[in-house]
Design a protein around this motif. Structure first.
Motif, PDB file in Angstrom:
ATOM      1  N   GLY A  83      10.257   7.280   8.711  1.00  0.00           N
ATOM      2  CA  GLY A  83      11.085   8.139   7.861  1.00  0.00           C
ATOM      3  C   GLY A  83      11.964   7.339   6.930  1.00  0.00           C
ATOM      4  N   ARG A  84      12.505   6.239   7.437  1.00  0.00           N
ATOM      5  CA  ARG A  84      13.346   5.387   6.595  1.00  0.00           C
ATOM      6  C   ARG A  84      12.538   4.811   5.445  1.00  0.00           C
ATOM      7  NH1 ARG A  84      17.246   0.418   8.460  1.00  0.00           N
ATOM      8  NH2 ARG A  84      18.444   2.167   9.280  1.00  0.00           N
ATOM      9  N   LEU A  85      11.283   4.424   5.703  1.00  0.00           N
ATOM     10  CA  LEU A  85      10.445   3.898   4.631  1.00  0.00           C
ATOM     11  C   LEU A  85      10.201   4.964   3.571  1.00  0.00           C
ATOM     12  CD1 LEU A  85       8.757   1.730   3.308  1.00  0.00           C
ATOM     13  CD2 LEU A  85       6.885   2.282   4.873  1.00  0.00           C
ATOM     14  N   ALA A  86       9.925   6.201   3.997  1.00  0.00           N
ATOM     15  CA  ALA A  86       9.714   7.287   3.033  1.00  0.00           C
ATOM     16  C   ALA A  86      10.952   7.482   2.166  1.00  0.00           C
ATOM     17  CB  ALA A  86       9.363   8.580   3.768  1.00  0.00           C
ATOM     18  N   ALA A  87      12.128   7.528   2.795  1.00  0.00           N
ATOM     19  CA  ALA A  87      13.365   7.715   2.039  1.00  0.00           C
ATOM     20  C   ALA A  87      13.658   6.514   1.142  1.00  0.00           C
ATOM     21  CB  ALA A  87      14.529   7.961   2.995  1.00  0.00           C
ATOM     22  N   SER A  88      13.298   5.319   1.601  1.00  0.00           N
ATOM     23  CA  SER A  88      13.536   4.118   0.800  1.00  0.00           C
ATOM     24  C   SER A  88      12.656   4.089  -0.436  1.00  0.00           C
ATOM     25  CB  SER A  88      13.291   2.863   1.655  1.00  0.00           C
ATOM     26  OG  SER A  88      14.176   2.812   2.750  1.00  0.00           O
ATOM     27  N   VAL A  89      11.416   4.549  -0.293  1.00  0.00           N
ATOM     28  CA  VAL A  89      10.542   4.655  -1.463  1.00  0.00           C
ATOM     29  C   VAL A  89      11.160   5.613  -2.475  1.00  0.00           C
ATOM     30  CG1 VAL A  89       8.273   5.379  -2.297  1.00  0.00           C
ATOM     31  CG2 VAL A  89       8.455   4.094  -0.160  1.00  0.00           C
ATOM     32  N   CYS A  90      11.684   6.725  -1.985  1.00  0.00           N
ATOM     33  CA  CYS A  90      12.346   7.690  -2.868  1.00  0.00           C
ATOM     34  C   CYS A  90      13.551   7.053  -3.551  1.00  0.00           C
ATOM     35  CB  CYS A  90      12.772   8.916  -2.057  1.00  0.00           C
ATOM     36  SG  CYS A  90      13.604  10.202  -3.018  1.00  0.00           S
ATOM     37  N   GLU A  91      14.310   6.250  -2.802  1.00  0.00           N
ATOM     38  CA  GLU A  91      15.481   5.587  -3.371  1.00  0.00           C
ATOM     39  C   GLU A  91      15.077   4.601  -4.455  1.00  0.00           C
ATOM     40  OE1 GLU A  91      19.253   5.236  -4.124  1.00  0.00           O
ATOM     41  OE2 GLU A  91      18.685   6.427  -2.376  1.00  0.00           O
ATOM     42  N   ALA A  92      13.955   3.927  -4.255  1.00  0.00           N
ATOM     43  CA  ALA A  92      13.501   2.922  -5.213  1.00  0.00           C
ATOM     44  C   ALA A  92      12.823   3.533  -6.423  1.00  0.00           C
ATOM     45  CB  ALA A  92      12.544   1.952  -4.525  1.00  0.00           C
TER      46      ALA A  92
ATOM     47  N   GLY B  61      14.134  13.848  -9.992  1.00  0.00           N
ATOM     48  CA  GLY B  61      13.490  13.909  -8.682  1.00  0.00           C
ATOM     49  C   GLY B  61      12.767  12.617  -8.349  1.00  0.00           C
ATOM     50  N   PRO B  62      12.005  12.609  -7.253  1.00  0.00           N
ATOM     51  CA  PRO B  62      11.284  11.402  -6.840  1.00  0.00           C
ATOM     52  C   PRO B  62      10.064  11.140  -7.708  1.00  0.00           C
ATOM     53  CG  PRO B  62      10.706  13.203  -5.401  1.00  0.00           C
ATOM     54  CD  PRO B  62      11.745  13.748  -6.349  1.00  0.00           C
ATOM     55  N   ILE B  63       9.608   9.906  -7.708  1.00  0.00           N
ATOM     56  CA  ILE B  63       8.355   9.520  -8.365  1.00  0.00           C
ATOM     57  C   ILE B  63       7.509   8.862  -7.281  1.00  0.00           C
ATOM     58  CG2 ILE B  63       7.298   8.183 -10.227  1.00  0.00           C
ATOM     59  CD1 ILE B  63      10.051   8.250 -11.646  1.00  0.00           C
ATOM     60  N   TRP B  64       6.774   9.675  -6.538  1.00  0.00           N
ATOM     61  CA  TRP B  64       6.051   9.157  -5.381  1.00  0.00           C
ATOM     62  C   TRP B  64       4.853   8.314  -5.809  1.00  0.00           C
ATOM     63  CZ3 TRP B  64       8.766   9.362  -1.231  1.00  0.00           C
ATOM     64  CH2 TRP B  64       9.615  10.443  -0.969  1.00  0.00           C
ATOM     65  N   PRO B  65       4.667   7.144  -5.220  1.00  0.00           N
ATOM     66  CA  PRO B  65       3.454   6.362  -5.478  1.00  0.00           C
ATOM     67  C   PRO B  65       2.227   7.127  -4.971  1.00  0.00           C
ATOM     68  CG  PRO B  65       5.138   5.041  -4.368  1.00  0.00           C
ATOM     69  CD  PRO B  65       5.588   6.456  -4.296  1.00  0.00           C
ATOM     70  N   MET B  66       1.121   6.981  -5.624  1.00  0.00           N
ATOM     71  CA  MET B  66      -0.080   7.739  -5.284  1.00  0.00           C
ATOM     72  C   MET B  66      -0.489   7.615  -3.808  1.00  0.00           C
ATOM     73  SD  MET B  66      -2.374   9.883  -6.303  1.00  0.00           S
ATOM     74  CE  MET B  66      -2.510   9.891  -8.103  1.00  0.00           C
ATOM     75  N   PRO B  67      -0.414   6.421  -3.181  1.00  0.00           N
ATOM     76  CA  PRO B  67      -0.912   6.330  -1.799  1.00  0.00           C
ATOM     77  C   PRO B  67      -0.169   7.179  -0.785  1.00  0.00           C
ATOM     78  CG  PRO B  67      -0.735   4.153  -2.786  1.00  0.00           C
ATOM     79  CD  PRO B  67      -0.048   5.097  -3.711  1.00  0.00           C
ATOM     80  N   ILE B  68       1.115   7.507  -1.037  1.00  0.00           N
ATOM     81  CA  ILE B  68       1.868   8.269  -0.038  1.00  0.00           C
ATOM     82  C   ILE B  68       2.400   9.593  -0.581  1.00  0.00           C
ATOM     83  CG2 ILE B  68       2.533   6.152   1.165  1.00  0.00           C
ATOM     84  CD1 ILE B  68       5.419   6.685   0.062  1.00  0.00           C
ATOM     85  N   ALA B  69       2.039   9.933  -1.817  1.00  0.00           N
ATOM     86  CA  ALA B  69       2.545  11.180  -2.411  1.00  0.00           C
ATOM     87  C   ALA B  69       2.108  12.378  -1.572  1.00  0.00           C
ATOM     88  CB  ALA B  69       2.024  11.316  -3.832  1.00  0.00           C
TER      89      ALA B  69
ATOM     90  N   ARG C  50       0.813  -1.212   0.000  1.00  0.00           N
ATOM     91  CA  ARG C  50       0.000   0.000   0.000  1.00  0.00           C
ATOM     92  C   ARG C  50       0.851   1.268   0.000  1.00  0.00           C
ATOM     93  NH1 ARG C  50      -4.323  -0.075   4.639  1.00  0.00           N
ATOM     94  NH2 ARG C  50      -4.796   1.903   3.598  1.00  0.00           N
ATOM     95  N   ALA C  51       2.068   1.177   0.548  1.00  0.00           N
ATOM     96  CA  ALA C  51       2.970   2.335   0.557  1.00  0.00           C
ATOM     97  C   ALA C  51       3.698   2.508  -0.774  1.00  0.00           C
ATOM     98  CB  ALA C  51       3.986   2.198   1.682  1.00  0.00           C
ATOM     99  N   GLY C  52       3.465   1.591  -1.706  1.00  0.00           N
ATOM    100  CA  GLY C  52       4.026   1.760  -3.042  1.00  0.00           C
ATOM    101  C   GLY C  52       5.309   1.013  -3.306  1.00  0.00           C
ATOM    102  N   VAL C  53       5.692   0.100  -2.394  1.00  0.00           N
ATOM    103  CA  VAL C  53       6.909  -0.691  -2.619  1.00  0.00           C
ATOM    104  C   VAL C  53       6.606  -2.184  -2.432  1.00  0.00           C
ATOM    105  CG1 VAL C  53       8.781   0.963  -2.264  1.00  0.00           C
ATOM    106  CG2 VAL C  53       7.576   0.039  -0.274  1.00  0.00           C
ATOM    107  N   PRO C  54       5.774  -2.747  -3.317  1.00  0.00           N
ATOM    108  CA  PRO C  54       5.456  -4.180  -3.206  1.00  0.00           C
ATOM    109  C   PRO C  54       6.671  -5.059  -3.427  1.00  0.00           C
ATOM    110  CG  PRO C  54       4.659  -3.280  -5.293  1.00  0.00           C
ATOM    111  CD  PRO C  54       5.114  -2.114  -4.478  1.00  0.00           C
ATOM    112  N   GLU C  55       7.772  -4.487  -3.944  1.00  0.00           N
ATOM    113  CA  GLU C  55       8.975  -5.264  -4.192  1.00  0.00           C
ATOM    114  C   GLU C  55       9.766  -5.573  -2.928  1.00  0.00           C
ATOM    115  OE1 GLU C  55       9.981  -0.997  -5.712  1.00  0.00           O
ATOM    116  OE2 GLU C  55       8.229  -2.220  -5.282  1.00  0.00           O
TER     117      GLU C  55
END
Length: 589
Positions: free
Chosen positions: A460-469, A475-483, A202-207
């Motif tokens: 916070g680490r999850l937010a930064a990790s999503v940005c890293e992925a 810039g970042p490509i935020w997934p819709m659920p947490i953008a 749901r946070a956009g990182v199913p991987e």
């Protein structure tokens, strides 16, 4: 005062206007940012450095983390979690009860308050959880239950890095479950494992993958980490492409198969001047590393006593496995003249007796090895450990090899990769409840000790990790659920009355429909406007411009460049809402 009290809508409206958004955005990559997510979050006005491993968050980051926290709350509530709040500051006496006040090193920040009472800043809250419920949980009828919090913590990390990836002060969800049987804990552990999979999807990182891990200072026998695979990750992951096995290298069993030579040669002393390393002795003897025995030396932190670990020459020691086996902290040895060891020439035959000597399983079923002779400028050849060393026991102290044998399916199919830990779960057992005297009466009136599990996610680490992925060069490509916002409206040439009127109306319509909109109506160039939009990484961008309005259209595009549509002005708001639903649904299936 009344006017100020009734201004929340105006204040919210200002936040939605880019010109009012606090925080600057920059073109240049900061020189002190080693990984992409850190650089992006500094450039994009997400975080600001305050001290080593300590950051302030601007509004975009706060909006992202609030959404992550809401997803976490929903999934924890679904598995009967109850949200509580523990103090950040705790008395040292609580940690002395569990034994961790003495066992944890300088990561735990200790201080004395004005009344000279020893206190700690919470880096984790197992002790506080037991303290909260040990009177409540006096009867078996109260079990099972789970409590959780989302709280600021402080860990005096030795080497903070990567922006929010590895910090000293951080926000974390930590949950603690209490059970009357191991079976009940295991069933709940599986439920929590599934809840974590839902959270990351749901946070956009199913991987994100689940890997077997070492429990470390948390204790317990079974634990898993949830890893986002990325080359910049701090953790090393062993994975099997054949059976799906995943484990942190610290916890992955190393399986080495050796084939003995048919004939074991006698040990022979060989003069090896100026040769100290495995590479040098193997070059000198013209033998592969697999035909050598390597010594790695440590000292116990408590008394500086020496520990010598022997492995096959091509195998590295896994220090976590060694610590777990010894049950104490260790450090690389300082070899002195008085200790009896001869640096560069250490071998298993003729070692001093005043030290711990261990053999790794990589040396099982080997012979005709080279090794140090415990004599300056000399090595042995022809070592057969089972013949030449008495009463040898072999244990796994090794790092698993890339291309090595999978502990699960036993094929040569292990691959090594890097990952960021974004969550962890532990079966703690009675480590904390027993030391802190938490008991209950079972159905027969007998006193028992409850069993615990604990479950953590760094927000916070999850937010930064999503940005890293999920980012590109811009810039970042935020997934819709947490953008931070769902839609970014760019009014190109807002000095044009038609552009301004169309963009204003679209902004109002979408906001009234419940969409989260950031609106850029600044009188800046299109290049500056689009560059800022890329740095904010909002999933949908709507461009209102004189060129588009000539065709009575607005342009709707995805931040990830997966689509771009020209939509009639009167249909734009409906199309945007439709796309929001579609992009949200991708992560909720």
């Amino acid at each position: 005062m009344l006017r100020a009290f009734f201004m929340p809508e105006i204040q919210e409206d200002n936040i939605m206007k880019l010109e009012k958004l606090v925080g600057d955005r920059f073109k240049e990559r900061p020189s002190d940012c080693q990984i992409d997510s850190h650089a992006i979050m500094v450039r994009g006005g997400y975080i600001k450095y305050m001290a080593n491993g300590i950051f302030s968050s601007y509004a975009p980051t706060k909006r992202i983390t609030k959404k992550i926290e809401q997803i976490i709350r929903e999934e924890m509530d679904k598995i009967d979690g109850q949200e509580v709040q523990f103090p950040v500051v705790m008395p040292a006496s609580l940690w002395q009860e569990s034994g961790r006040y003495e066992s944890i090193g300088s990561e735990l920040l200790r201080f004395t308050d004005r009344n000279r009472m020893p206190m700690v800043l919470g880096m984790t809250h197992e002790e506080a959880a037991v303290h909260l419920v040990r009177e409540y949980g006096k009867s078996y009828t109260k079990y099972p239950f789970m409590i959780y919090q989302i709280q600021t913590k402080f860990r005096d990390e030795a080497r903070p890095r990567g922006g929010l990836i590895r910090v000293r002060e951080f926000t974390m969800k930590d949950a603690y479950s209490f059970h009357t049987s191991q079976e009940d804990l295991e069933q709940y552990y599986d439920k929590c494992h599934k809840a974590y999979e839902n959270i990351f999807r749901r946070a956009g990182v199913p991987e994100v993958i689940s890997v077997k891990s070492d429990s470390g200072m948390m204790g317990g026998s079974i634990s898993h980490e949830f890893m986002l695979l990325t080359p910049v990750g701090e953790d090393t992951i062993a994975s099997c492409h054949e059976c799906g096995f995943n484990a942190n290298m610290e916890a992955a069993d190393s399986i080495i198969e050796n084939t003995r030579d048919e004939v074991s040669a006698p040990m022979e002393l060989v003069h090896t001047p100026n040769i100290h390393t495995i590479e040098e002795i193997c070059d000198f003897l013209h033998t592969p590393k697999e035909k050598s025995c390597k010594a790695v030396v440590y000292q116990r932190n408590a008394d500086d006593s020496y520990v010598v670990v022997f492995t096959r020459g091509d195998i590295d020691v896994n220090e976590t496995k060694l610590r777990n086996f010894l049950g104490c902290e260790i450090h690389p040895a300082v070899i002195t003249e008085e200790c009896g060891l001869n640096a560069g020439y250490i071998g298993p035959v003729g070692l001093p007796e005043n030290m711990t000597v261990l053999f790794d399983t990589s040396l099982q079923n080997t012979n005709n090895l080279s090794c140090g002779a415990n004599k300056e400028e000399y090595h042995y050849t022809g070592l057969d450990i089972d013949r030449d060393c008495a009463n040898v026991e072999y244990h796994d102290f090794a790092k698993i090899l890339d291309g090595g044998i999978c502990p699960n399916c036993h094929k040569h199919s292990i691959s090594i990769s890097r990952g960021i830990e974004v969550g962890n779960i532990f079966q703690l057992g009675t480590k904390y409840t027993k030391t802190m005297g938490m008991t209950y009466l079972d159905s027969n009136g007998e006193e028992k000790t409850p069993i615990m599990g604990c479950y953590g996610i760094g927000v916070g680490r999850l937010a930064a990790s999503v940005c890293e992925a999920h980012h590109d060069d811009y810039g970042p490509i935020w997934p819709m659920p947490i953008a931070p916002w769902q839609v970014h409206i760019c009014a190109v040439r807002s000095d044009d009355a038609d552009v301004k009127a169309c963009a204003d109306k679209l902004y109002d319509t979408l906001q009234n429909a419940g969409a989260e909109v950031i609106y850029d109506d600044r009188q800046v160039s299109a290049g500056v406007m689009f560059s800022d939009a890329d740095l904010l990484g909002v999933p949908l961008r709507v461009v209102v411009s004189p060129r588009n309005l000539k065709d009575n259209c607005c342009e709707i595009s995805a931040r990830d460049k997966s689509f771009s549509y020209k939509v009639p002005v009167e249909e734009t708001a409906d199309k945007v809402q439709e796309l929001i639903k579609e992009l949200m649904a991708k992560f909720n299936d």
